[in-house]
Design a protein around this motif. Structure first.
Motif, short mmCIF file in Angstrom:
data_model
loop_
_atom_site.label_atom_id
_atom_site.label_comp_id
_atom_site.label_asym_id
_atom_site.label_seq_id
_atom_site.Cartn_x
_atom_site.Cartn_y
_atom_site.Cartn_z
N THR A 199 -33.30 3.32 2.76
CA THR A 199 -32.58 3.51 4.01
C THR A 199 -31.54 4.60 3.85
OG1 THR A 199 -30.99 1.82 3.38
CG2 THR A 199 -32.90 1.09 4.64
N GLY A 200 -31.08 5.14 4.97
CA GLY A 200 -30.04 6.16 4.94
C GLY A 200 -30.34 7.31 5.87
N ASP A 201 -29.52 8.31 5.83
CA ASP A 201 -29.63 9.50 6.68
C ASP A 201 -30.36 10.59 5.92
OD1 ASP A 201 -29.39 11.63 8.34
OD2 ASP A 201 -27.23 11.48 8.62
N PRO A 202 -31.59 10.93 6.27
CA PRO A 202 -32.32 11.95 5.52
C PRO A 202 -31.74 13.34 5.67
CG PRO A 202 -33.56 11.32 7.47
CD PRO A 202 -32.40 10.38 7.38
N PHE A 203 -31.11 13.63 6.83
CA PHE A 203 -30.55 14.96 7.03
C PHE A 203 -29.31 15.18 6.17
CE2 PHE A 203 -32.68 13.81 11.05
CZ PHE A 203 -33.65 14.81 11.06
N ALA A 204 -28.47 14.15 6.06
CA ALA A 204 -27.30 14.27 5.19
C ALA A 204 -27.72 14.40 3.73
CB ALA A 204 -26.39 13.06 5.38
N ALA A 205 -28.77 13.68 3.33
CA ALA A 205 -29.26 13.79 1.95
C ALA A 205 -29.80 15.19 1.68
CB ALA A 205 -30.33 12.74 1.70
N ARG A 206 -30.54 15.76 2.65
CA ARG A 206 -31.06 17.11 2.45
C ARG A 206 -29.95 18.14 2.37
NH1 ARG A 206 -34.97 19.52 6.97
NH2 ARG A 206 -33.02 19.36 8.12
N GLU A 207 -28.91 17.97 3.19
CA GLU A 207 -27.78 18.90 3.13
C GLU A 207 -27.05 18.78 1.79
OE1 GLU A 207 -27.12 21.33 5.24
OE2 GLU A 207 -28.96 20.68 6.22
N ALA A 208 -27.00 17.57 1.22
CA ALA A 208 -26.37 17.41 -0.10
C ALA A 208 -27.15 18.18 -1.16
CB ALA A 208 -26.28 15.93 -0.45
#
Length: 290
Positions: free
Chosen positions: A59-68
């Motif tokens: 679970t989580g925000d895939p867009f925030a993970a990609r930006e990280a």
């Protein structure tokens, strides 16, 4: 010399990833490689519509993970070591930037969890524990996707006659599929969209400056009614106004003396400005209501 280093690195199971780009938070595409590289040791939330039925996805925000992940690479070359391929044919690799291990950095960023399928990172940093996993679809126990049970009775018969109304001989009803999901943020504006808006703004600024310069050279100021003037090409004037320089066109008509040309230019400029205002209102309505 550079080609020799690439060949030697490939033979040793290592390579340099140039100009890395990321479709999601766990893969990287390199400008100098045709294959997709799967970063080892961690899993991240799947992008929308990419988690296959039956596949487990954190679970989580895939867009925030990609930006990280993008913040870690920032277009810099990566030093990678291959460790094989996964069941999708992607190259499994551990990649570094200088002394920073990308997999360990992602695990420490609170956007990733240890992987069950992409190897182990053996990171010494504190990582987030694997949370409760989320499946993309659930089916009734003992029933395969599509509505057929895993095992049919020995005396069961299945007919393909669409006109058969006997419920005992018809196919079993398809089970209810429950789709699980998490709230996702909208896709942030990408760099090409921002670049296009900057280019449009620069073009409109140049068109307005050009039209003001032409009016200043050809038409005298309002205070000099008797001064000689040159004719300004009406198609050039109206074309620049239609291309985004209508503010400069109205400024020129208010501050300069256009003579007899004003009678011909004014109604056409009114039509152009009205169309532009209508398009602007429509775009704002679409943006607010959409």
């Amino acid at each position: 010399m550079f080609a020799g280093e690439i060949i030697a690195g490939a033979l040793l199971g290592s390579f340099t990833c140039l100009a890395p780009v990321h479709d999601n938070a766990s893969t990287v595409r390199c400008a100098n490689r045709p294959d997709l590289v799967r970063l080892m040791g961690y899993d991240t939330p799947a992008m929308p519509a990419t988690c296959l039925p039956g596949e487990i996805c954190p679970t989580g925000d895939p867009f925030a993970a990609r930006e990280a992940l993008r913040g870690l690479t920032m277009g810099r070359p990566l030093a990678c070591e291959t460790a094989g391929t996964d069941n999708r044919g992607r190259v499994l690799a551990r990649c570094r930037i200088d002394s920073t291990d990308i997999s360990c950095a992602m695990l420490a960023s609170n956007h990733a969890v240890p992987s069950r399928t992409a190897g182990d990172c053996n990171c010494t940093t504190t990582v987030r524990r694997r949370p409760v996993l989320l499946q993309s679809a659930r089916y009734e126990p003992g029933v395969l996707p599509g509505g057929l049970p895993q095992a049919l009775p020995a005396n069961a018969r299945i007919t393909l006659d669409m006109g058969d109304s006997n419920p005992a001989r018809s196919l079993p009803a398809a089970p209810t599929v429950v789709m699980d999901g998490v709230a996702l943020q909208e896709t942030p504006w990408s760099l090409p969209v921002a670049g296009a808006m900057v280019m449009i703004g620069l073009w409109m600024a140049m068109a307005n400056l050009a039209l003001l310069q032409l009016a200043h050279e050809r038409w005298p100021a309002r205070a000099r009614w008797g001064a000689p003037m040159d004719r300004l090409d009406p198609w050039l004037f109206l074309g620049l106004a239609a291309a985004g320089a209508s503010p400069a066109a109205w400024t020129a008509l208010w501050t300069r003396h256009a003579g007899r040309q004003q009678e011909a230019l004014l109604p056409r400029l009114l039509n152009i400005t009205g169309i532009q205002i209508g398009l602007l209102i429509g775009a704002l309505w679409w943006w607010i209501a959409g």
